[in-house]
Design an enzyme around this catalytic site. Structure first.
Site, short mmCIF file in Angstrom:
data_model
loop_
_atom_site.label_atom_id
_atom_site.label_comp_id
_atom_site.label_asym_id
_atom_site.label_seq_id
_atom_site.Cartn_x
_atom_site.Cartn_y
_atom_site.Cartn_z
N MET A 81 0.82 -1.21 0.00
CA MET A 81 0.00 0.00 0.00
C MET A 81 0.86 1.26 0.00
SD MET A 81 -2.86 -1.20 2.80
CE MET A 81 -3.93 0.20 2.48
N ASP A 240 -2.81 -4.95 0.09
CA ASP A 240 -2.42 -6.32 0.45
C ASP A 240 -3.15 -6.86 1.67
OD1 ASP A 240 0.86 -5.37 1.74
OD2 ASP A 240 -1.11 -4.59 2.14
#
Ligand SMILES: Nc1ncnc2c1ncn2[C@@H]1O[C@H](COP(=O)(O)OP(=O)(O)O)[C@@H](O)[C@H]1O
Ligand SMILES: O=C(CO)[C@@H](O)[C@H](O)COP(=O)(O)O
Length: 507
Positions: A81, A240
C-alpha cells in the site's frame, strides 16, 4: 473449467497465482526485486521492476498451467500500500516510487495537520497523516523535486500502476485508496476538502471503485506479452492486507488475522466504521462493500529477519543453498535452540521507524542486553520475539477499541513458520490457525476477480465456499507467563530510549 488469476505486488517480490474456482492453486510464480534505501530512513522501488516481475510471473503461470487463456475469466490485483508512483502525460514513470516504509516525510505530515487540521483530518481520512501514506510523499516531491512534480500527470498506488500497464486504465479501489490519506473513508470517495486544503489537483488521481468492480480489460499488446487473452477483466482488487482478509475469510465481525510479511499486521474486520482517536491503528475501507477494517502495522516485521539474514547470516544462506533448503527454515530451527527471552537479549524492530503503537519516524532498531554469552541463535530468536512483541502492541490497541479476538489466522511469509505461529499464540494468548489455502493476498485478489466475473454472488459467499481451516495452535500457558515478563521489558525499553532516538535523528 474456469480459473482466476491473483497478482500480489509485494515488497519482497511479485507473486502471481492461478486458482481454480475452489481456491486450489493450479500454478504459481514469484519474482523478487530490490528495495533501495538511498538514505537512512528512505525506501524506494522501481515500478518497472514490479511490471517486469508481473509480466514474467503471469507468462510463467499461464504456461505452467497449460490452461487455455480464455479459461482465465478474471484477474485480481493486490499490492503493497501507500507507495507513490508518478507518471508523465505519456504514462512514463518519472522517478522511483517512494514506498510505504519510507520515513522522510515527517515535516510534510506536520504541514498536512496545519493545513487540514489534526482533528478534521482524522474525522475525514479516519487516520492521522503518516509518513508511510501517499499524501505526505506528494508534498515532499512538490517541495524537493519541483521539476518532477511539474511533469506529473498521474499519481498511482503500486498495484494500480500494474493495472494501468495491463489495461491502460487509471483506476484504484477503496481499500488501497484509504491508505493515501486523501480519501473520505466514510463516504468511500476522494475528499475534495483535503485535496483543496493541500492544493492537490484531483485530476492527478484515478477513479475510485469498490474492490470487486470491473475496472478494465487486458489490452491486446499485453496479451501478446503475457499469454493472457485480450479482454480478460481486471477488477479493483485491494491493498495487500484487505486482500489478505478476503483470502483468509476475515470478512465479517469477530474475525481477525495476523500477517508477517515484510511488514507485520494485526487486522480485524468491522461492519461499522471505528476510528482510533490516537491514530495508533488504521481504519480503512474493507474490500467488502459497506464495511471497514482496523489494523495495526509493524513496519519491519519480516523485514527484520530478512535484514538479519542479508547482513549477518551469509553462511546460513550459503548452507541453505548448498542443501537446497529454505534459509528462513534453517534460521527458525536455530532460533528454536535458544530459550524464550534469547538469554535476555531484547530487539526493538524499528528499522524503519514505527507506526503502531508509537507513530515515531525517528525510532530505530535496537539489540539490548548483548553479552558474550550470546550466539547467532539468540540474535535470530530475539528478532522474532521483538517482531512478535510489536504485533502484540498492535493487538492490544485493537482489543482496547472493543474488539474481542479468540482466534487468529496467520498468513504471510512468517506465518508459514509453525515456530513463529506458536510464539504468536503464546504472546497473543489465543488460538492461531492456518488455512488450506495459504496465499492470503493473492487468493483474496482472485476471489474478488471471481465476484467481478459473476462466478460468486458476493465475497462472503465465495469465502464460505473456498476458505477452510487447516491447523490450529493453542497458547502454552507456561510460555505465555515467561513472555509477559520480557514483553514488559520490551515496552519499557522504547519509553527509555524515545528521547535518545530524537537526538540521534538530529545528528
Ligand atoms: N519459512 C519462514 N519462516 C520464517 N519467516 C519467513 C519464512 N518465509 C518467509 N519469511 C519471512 O517473510 C517475509 C516475506 O513475507 P511475504 O509475505 O512473502 O512478503 P511481502 O508480502 O512483504 O512481499 C520474509 O522477509 C521473511 O522475513
Ligand atoms: O504499509 C502497509 C499497510 O499499511 C504494508 O502492509 C505494506 O502494504 C507492505 O506490505 P507487505 O509488502 O509487507 O506485504
Amino acid at each position: 473449467m474456469k480459473y482466476l488469476l491473483g497478482i500480489d505486488i509485494g515488497t519482497s517480490g511479485t507473486k502471481t497465482i492461478l486458482f481454480d474456482t475452489d481456491g486450489n492453486v493450479v500454478a504459481s510464480s514469484t519474482k523478487e526485486y530490490p528495495l533501495y534505501t538511498p538514505q537512512n530512513g528512505w525506501a524506494e522501488q522501481d515500478p518497472i521492476d514490479w511490471w517486469e516481475a508481473t509480466k514474467d510471473t503471469i507468462q510463467e503461470v499461464v504456461t505452467l498451467s497449460e490452461v487455455e487463456n480464455e479459461q482465465i475469466v478474471g484477474i485480481g490485483l493486490s499490492g503493497q500500500m501507500h507507495g507513490l508512483v508518478m507518471l508523465d502525460e505519456k504514462g512514463q514513470v518519472i522517478r522511483n516510487a517512494i514506498i510505504w516504509c519510507d520515513q522522510r516525510t515527517a515535516r510534510q505530515c506536520e504541514e498536512i495537520n496545519r493545513l487540514v487540521g489534526k482533528e478534521r483530518h482524522i474525522e475525514i481520512a479516519a487516520n492521522p497523516p503518516l509518513t508511510g501514506f501517499m499524501a505526505s510523499k506528494i508534498l515532499w516531491v512538490r517541495e524537493n523535486e519541483s521539476e518532477n512534480y511539474n511533469r506529473c500527470k498521474h499519481m498511482l498506488l503500486p498495484k494500480d500502476f500494474i493495472r494501468y500497464k495491463l489495461t491502460g486504465i487509471f483506476a484504484t479501489e477503496v481499500s488501497d485508496a484509504s491508505g493515501t490519506g486523501l480519501l473520505d473513508v466514510r463516504k468511500r470517495c476522494w475528499s475534495d476538502e483535503i485535496l483543496e486544503k493541500l492544493s492537490i489537483d484531483k485530476e492527478f488521481l484515478p477513479k475510485v471503485y469498490e474492490s470487486q468492480e470491473v475496472t478494465g480489460t487486458v489490452m491486446e499488446e499485453v496479451a501478446a506479452l503475457t499469454h493472457l487473452k485480450a479482454g480478460t477483466i481486471v477488477v479493483g482488487g485491494a491493498g495487500d492486507n484487505a486482500a489478505a482478509a478476503v483470502g483468509t475469510g476475515v470478512v465479517s465481525d469477530g474475525k481477525a488475522f495476523v500477517t508477517i510479511g515484510t511488514s507485520g499486521v494485526v487486522f480485524a474486520h468491522t461492519s461499522q466504521i471505528n476510528i482510533d482517536p490516537k491514530g495508533g491503528v488504521h481504519t480503512f475501507c474493507a474490500a467488502v462493500p459497506g464495511a471497514w477494517h482496523v489494523m495495526g502495522v509493524t513496519q519491519a516485521a519480516g523485514l527484520s529477519l530478512r535484514w538479519l539474514k542479508d547482513q549477518m547470516c551469509e553462511e546460513i544462506k550459503f548452507q541453505a543453498d548448498e542443501k537446497g533448503e529454505d534459509v528462513y527454515e534453517i534460521m527458525t530451527q536455530m532460533a528454536n535452540q535458544s530459550p524464550i527471552g534469547a538469554h535476555k537479549l531484547l530487539y526493538l524492530p524499528y528499522l524503519n521507524g514505527e507506526r503502531t503503537p508509537h507513530l515515531d519516524p525517528n525510532c530505530r532498531g535496537v539489540f539490548f542486553g548483548i553479552s558474550s554469552v550470546h550466539t547467532k541463535k539468540d540474535f535470530i530468536r530475539a528478532v522474532m520475539e521483538g517482531v512478535t512483541y510489536s504485533l502484540k502492541d498492535c493487538l492490544g490497541i485493537i482489543l482496547e477499541m472493543g474488539y474481542s479476538v479468540d482466534e487468529m489466522i496467520a498468513c504471510g511469509g512468517g506465518g508459514k513458520s509453525r515456530f513463529w505461529r506458536q510464539m504468536l499464540s503464546d504472546n497473543f494468548d489465543c488460538n492461531v490457525q492456518t488455512l488450506t489455502a495459504d496465499e492470503g493476498p493473492a487468493l483474496g485478489a482472485a476471489i474478488l476477480a471471481g465476484v467481478g466475473a459473476g462466478l460468486f454472488s458476493s465475497v462472503e459467499e465465495a469465502c464460505n465456499k473456498i476458505i477452510h481451516k487447516k491447523s490450529q495452535q493453542e497458547p502454552i500457558v507456561a510460555n505465555t507467563e515467561v513472555y509477559e515478563k520480557y514483553y514488559k521489558a520490551y515496552q519499557g525499553l522504547y519509553r527509555t530510549l524515545k528521547e535518545n532516538f530524537k537526538d540521534l535523528a538530529k545528528l
